[in-house]
Design an enzyme around this catalytic site. Structure first.
Site, PDB file in Angstrom:
ATOM      1  N   PHE A 146       0.812  -1.222   0.000  1.00 34.47           N
ATOM      2  CA  PHE A 146       0.000   0.000   0.000  1.00 34.47           C
ATOM      3  C   PHE A 146       0.842   1.268   0.000  1.00 34.47           C
ATOM      4  O   PHE A 146       0.320   2.359   0.215  1.00 34.47           O
ATOM      5  CB  PHE A 146      -0.940  -0.002   1.218  1.00 34.47           C
ATOM      6  CG  PHE A 146      -1.892  -1.172   1.234  1.00 34.47           C
ATOM      7  CD1 PHE A 146      -3.027  -1.157   0.433  1.00 34.47           C
ATOM      8  CD2 PHE A 146      -1.644  -2.286   2.018  1.00 34.47           C
ATOM      9  CE1 PHE A 146      -3.917  -2.241   0.427  1.00 34.47           C
ATOM     10  CE2 PHE A 146      -2.512  -3.373   2.023  1.00 34.47           C
ATOM     11  CZ  PHE A 146      -3.657  -3.349   1.220  1.00 34.47           C
ATOM     12  N   ASN A 204      -7.702   0.937  -3.488  1.00 38.06           N
ATOM     13  CA  ASN A 204      -7.313   1.951  -4.468  1.00 38.06           C
ATOM     14  C   ASN A 204      -8.528   2.510  -5.204  1.00 38.06           C
ATOM     15  O   ASN A 204      -8.609   3.707  -5.478  1.00 38.06           O
ATOM     16  CB  ASN A 204      -6.296   1.379  -5.457  1.00 38.06           C
ATOM     17  CG  ASN A 204      -4.876   1.499  -4.905  1.00 38.06           C
ATOM     18  OD1 ASN A 204      -4.670   2.069  -3.829  1.00 38.06           O
ATOM     19  ND2 ASN A 204      -3.910   0.969  -5.619  1.00 38.06           N
ATOM     20  N   PHE A 245      -7.594  12.446   1.103  1.00 37.86           N
ATOM     21  CA  PHE A 245      -8.006  12.208  -0.285  1.00 37.86           C
ATOM     22  C   PHE A 245      -9.270  12.960  -0.680  1.00 37.86           C
ATOM     23  O   PHE A 245     -10.080  12.477  -1.455  1.00 37.86           O
ATOM     24  CB  PHE A 245      -8.116  10.702  -0.572  1.00 37.86           C
ATOM     25  CG  PHE A 245      -6.771  10.126  -0.852  1.00 37.86           C
ATOM     26  CD1 PHE A 245      -5.872   9.930   0.194  1.00 37.86           C
ATOM     27  CD2 PHE A 245      -6.353   9.854  -2.140  1.00 37.86           C
ATOM     28  CE1 PHE A 245      -4.592   9.482  -0.047  1.00 37.86           C
ATOM     29  CE2 PHE A 245      -5.070   9.398  -2.390  1.00 37.86           C
ATOM     30  CZ  PHE A 245      -4.191   9.207  -1.339  1.00 37.86           C
ATOM     31  N   LEU A 246      -9.399  14.149  -0.143  1.00 41.71           N
ATOM     32  CA  LEU A 246     -10.499  15.023  -0.559  1.00 41.71           C
ATOM     33  C   LEU A 246      -9.928  16.330  -1.110  1.00 41.71           C
ATOM     34  O   LEU A 246     -10.541  17.370  -0.980  1.00 41.71           O
ATOM     35  CB  LEU A 246     -11.450  15.295   0.611  1.00 41.71           C
ATOM     36  CG  LEU A 246     -12.360  14.131   1.019  1.00 41.71           C
ATOM     37  CD1 LEU A 246     -13.258  14.533   2.184  1.00 41.71           C
ATOM     38  CD2 LEU A 246     -13.226  13.653  -0.159  1.00 41.71           C
ATOM     39  N   CYS A 256      -0.770   3.450 -10.209  1.00 43.96           N
ATOM     40  CA  CYS A 256      -1.699   2.554  -9.517  1.00 43.96           C
ATOM     41  C   CYS A 256      -3.170   2.874  -9.722  1.00 43.96           C
ATOM     42  O   CYS A 256      -3.929   2.017 -10.183  1.00 43.96           O
ATOM     43  CB  CYS A 256      -1.391   2.548  -8.028  1.00 43.96           C
ATOM     44  SG  CYS A 256       0.171   1.739  -7.673  1.00 43.96           S
ATOM     45  N   ARG A 323       4.115   8.154 -15.060  1.00 42.42           N
ATOM     46  CA  ARG A 323       3.050   7.255 -15.525  1.00 42.42           C
ATOM     47  C   ARG A 323       1.672   7.871 -15.259  1.00 42.42           C
ATOM     48  O   ARG A 323       1.379   8.291 -14.158  1.00 42.42           O
ATOM     49  CB  ARG A 323       3.187   5.883 -14.854  1.00 42.42           C
ATOM     50  CG  ARG A 323       4.320   5.073 -15.474  1.00 42.42           C
ATOM     51  CD  ARG A 323       4.528   3.766 -14.766  1.00 42.42           C
ATOM     52  NE  ARG A 323       5.150   3.957 -13.460  1.00 42.42           N
ATOM     53  CZ  ARG A 323       5.442   2.957 -12.629  1.00 42.42           C
ATOM     54  NH1 ARG A 323       5.150   1.717 -12.978  1.00 42.42           N
ATOM     55  NH2 ARG A 323       6.005   3.189 -11.469  1.00 42.42           N
TER      56      ARG A 323
HETATM   57  C1  UDX Z   1      -1.470   4.989  -4.523  1.00 39.64           C
HETATM   58  C2  UDX Z   1      -2.047   4.520  -3.184  1.00 39.64           C
HETATM   59  O1  UDX Z   1      -2.234   5.642  -2.312  1.00 39.64           O
HETATM   60  C3  UDX Z   1      -1.147   3.473  -2.542  1.00 39.64           C
HETATM   61  O2  UDX Z   1      -1.745   2.995  -1.351  1.00 39.64           O
HETATM   62  C4  UDX Z   1      -0.932   2.326  -3.526  1.00 39.64           C
HETATM   63  O3  UDX Z   1      -0.005   1.403  -3.016  1.00 39.64           O
HETATM   64  C5  UDX Z   1      -0.425   2.843  -4.865  1.00 39.64           C
HETATM   65  O4  UDX Z   1      -1.306   3.864  -5.349  1.00 39.64           O
HETATM   66  P1  UDX Z   1       0.483   6.604  -5.359  1.00 39.64           P
HETATM   67  O5  UDX Z   1       0.072   6.223  -6.741  1.00 39.64           O
HETATM   68  O6  UDX Z   1       1.931   6.604  -5.034  1.00 39.64           O
HETATM   69  O7  UDX Z   1      -0.232   5.628  -4.270  1.00 39.64           O
HETATM   70  O8  UDX Z   1      -0.062   8.092  -5.098  1.00 39.64           O
HETATM   71  P2  UDX Z   1      -1.119   8.838  -4.152  1.00 39.64           P
HETATM   72  O9  UDX Z   1      -0.383   9.704  -3.218  1.00 39.64           O
HETATM   73  O10 UDX Z   1      -2.109   7.911  -3.590  1.00 39.64           O
HETATM   74  O11 UDX Z   1      -1.807   9.815  -5.232  1.00 39.64           O
HETATM   75  C6  UDX Z   1      -2.410   9.291  -6.416  1.00 39.64           C
HETATM   76  C7  UDX Z   1      -2.956  10.407  -7.265  1.00 39.64           C
HETATM   77  O12 UDX Z   1      -4.099  10.995  -6.667  1.00 39.64           O
HETATM   78  C8  UDX Z   1      -1.979  11.568  -7.523  1.00 39.64           C
HETATM   79  O13 UDX Z   1      -2.071  11.943  -8.890  1.00 39.64           O
HETATM   80  C9  UDX Z   1      -2.487  12.683  -6.626  1.00 39.64           C
HETATM   81  O14 UDX Z   1      -2.188  13.973  -7.144  1.00 39.64           O
HETATM   82  C10 UDX Z   1      -3.991  12.412  -6.662  1.00 39.64           C
HETATM   83  N1  UDX Z   1      -4.709  12.905  -5.477  1.00 39.64           N
HETATM   84  C11 UDX Z   1      -4.449  12.368  -4.234  1.00 39.64           C
HETATM   85  C12 UDX Z   1      -5.691  13.882  -5.624  1.00 39.64           C
HETATM   86  O15 UDX Z   1      -5.952  14.362  -6.733  1.00 39.64           O
HETATM   87  N2  UDX Z   1      -6.397  14.281  -4.509  1.00 39.64           N
HETATM   88  C13 UDX Z   1      -6.161  13.777  -3.276  1.00 39.64           C
HETATM   89  O16 UDX Z   1      -6.853  14.198  -2.324  1.00 39.64           O
HETATM   90  C14 UDX Z   1      -5.164  12.795  -3.130  1.00 39.64           C
END
Ligand code: UDX
Length: 435
Positions: A146, A204, A245-246, A256, A323
């Site tokens: 994760f 996810n 995540f808001l 991912c 990516r």
């Molecule tokens: C994610 C999961 O969080 C992790 O648990 C899993 O193992 C792999 O996928 P990651 O891809 O490294 O991790 O990035 P994360 O920090 O989760 O952000 C993902 C995307 O969501 C980014 O593009 C980020 O900018 C976007 N995001 C995140 C938002 O637009 N808003 C948010 O509130 C949070």
């Protein structure tokens, strides 16, 4: 640290594999890490780290003596009983997970292998069961990862939870995996294999749903004069919702979320179940990146011949991973509208350069902004908050900024002379800002 700790094998040294290898070495385990790409193995053996991830280089350097990098499967099989599979499972053209690399690993195992295969790669539910059928002598444990890029080492070392999925007959293997993770703390959840596989995909997909949800709320906020930051805060204070995540913005990217949401949708579809909600999550995410074009047109009219600077190209800060980065879609859309696009990223420029061939690459934010008709903040790198925005306003042809991550202070920007557009943000009029 005791060298009597169990040796750990890692197959595939991408983001997850390399962090796994470095962290288990840090915990004192001898590690054998195997990858099929000779160049990667050679450079890692020389101490060169091929990706930008905070703390990782230090960890690898500190534990260099405990980690062996190799391309040789036999060396791996001889060196460790517990094998973490960390190869990538990218999306196929149809959106299903491409399991060819996982299958290739399984095919390389001897028919009578008695190793413990620990699946860290994200795979559709049912994969473990079929591998177990193909190599019955193996023990099989699903242990989804994760970690987030940019905070990968910290996440690995301080897990919220560790999921250890094993089916009947593999209890001892699951115990061994549990033992590896126990020093890290965090709740260890024992499940069957299919449930562990689903936990990863569902987690996810749920996080991606939260993002698409708040992005749609942001779009409505723009129509009704509300502020998405305040709305998200007010929602998040409800313990059932939570604040994480808001953050509204121009959509999620990375290796991912896009692939896992699509893999879960396809997994359901392959069983005959149409996962309606995820179809919308994906669509909202696609449209969100494109809304920037409308925001620019609102101020500039036609984009033909307009110079637009993209600040940040990586899919998120503290990584050079490109990516599924929003910048890729955005640059193509802007060029499609006739704009001239210039990009800057503090660490992803090299990776971005090969993907964004027709985009001019600047070596600093100021260079990208010089003479630009508009700027779009795509990735919230800290250095952008520290820019002298008054100086930037003077150097741009038109000080117009679309803040795709709601990262900068709108009032400060307006004061510096900018026309400011956020995502669902209520922005005071220039009059109110300077009053
Ligand atoms: C994610 C999961 O969080 C992790 O648990 C899993 O193992 C792999 O996928 P990651 O891809 O490294 O991790 O990035 P994360 O920090 O989760 O952000 C993902 C995307 O969501 C980014 O593009 C980020 O900018 C976007 N995001 C995140 C938002 O637009 N808003 C948010 O509130 C949070």
């Amino acid at each position: 640290m005791s060298e009597s700790l169990k040796p750990v094998g890692v197959i595939g040294v991408g983001w997850v594999g390399l962090v796994t290898a470095a962290c288990f070495a840090e915990l004192g385990h001898p590690v054998v890490a195997r990858d099929i790409v000779q160049e990667k193995v050679d450079s890692l053996s020389r101490g060169e780290v091929p990706l930008h991830e905070p703390e990782l280089e230090d960890l690898l350097r500190r534990n260099a003596e405990r980690i062996t990098f190799t391309t040789d499967m036999d060396e791996l099989l001889a060196g460790a009983q517990l094998l973490f599979v960390c190869v990538d499972t990218p999306p196929t053209y149809s959106g299903d997970a491409d399991l060819s690399r996982v299958r290739a690993v399984v095919q390389e195992l001897p028919e009578d292998s008695e190793h413990v295969l620990i699946m860290k790669s994200t795979v559709p539910a049912g994969t473990g069961e079929s591998i177990r059928r193909d190599v019955p002598s193996l023990s099989y444990v699903s242990c989804p990862e994760f970690l987030k890029e940019g905070t990968a080492v910290k996440d690995f070392m301080n897990p919220d939870r560790v999921v250890v999925g094993a089916d009947e007959g593999d209890e001892a293997a699951a115990d061994a995996v549990e033992e590896l993770y126990r020093p890290l703390g965090g709740e260890i959840l024992r499940t069957d294999v299919a449930s562990a596989e689903m936990i990863k995909l569902a987690s996810n997909a749920f996080l991606a749903t939260k993002i698409s949800f708040i992005n749609e709320i942001a779009n409505v906020c723009e129509e009704v004069g509300a502020d998405v930051g305040q709305v998200a805060k007010g929602m998040g204070l409800d313990a059932r919702i939570g604040t994480a995540f808001l953050r509204a913005g121009i959509g999620y990217g990375g290796s991912c979320f896009p692939k896992d949401v699509s893999a879960l949708k396809m997994l359901a579809g392959n069983t005959g179940y149409h996962f309606q909600l995820l179809t919308s999550v994906i669509e909202v995410n696609e449209l969100q990146k494109r809304r920037v074009v409308g925001k620019l047109e609102k101020h500039l009219g036609s984009l033909i011949g307009k110079r637009v600077a993209l600040l940040g190209l990586a899919f998120k800060p503290d990584t050079d991973d490109m990516r599924e980065a929003s910048s890729l879609v955005l640059a193509a859309r802007l060029q499609g509208e006739g704009a001239e696009v210039v990009g800057y990223d503090p660490v992803a420029a090299e990776r971005a350069g090969s993907l964004l061939g027709s985009v001019e690459m600047a070596t600093s934010a100021m260079e990208a902004l010089e003479g630009a008709d508009a700027a779009v903040l795509v990735t919230e790198w800290r250095e952008f908050a520290a820019l002298d925005w008054s100086a930037v306003a003077e150097r741009m042809a038109r000080p117009l900024l679309v803040d795709g991550r709601n990262f900068l202070d709108p009032e400060a920007l307006i004061k510096a002379g900018f026309e400011y557009e956020g995502i669902g943000r209520k922005v005071s009029s220039p009059r109110a800002a300077t009053a």
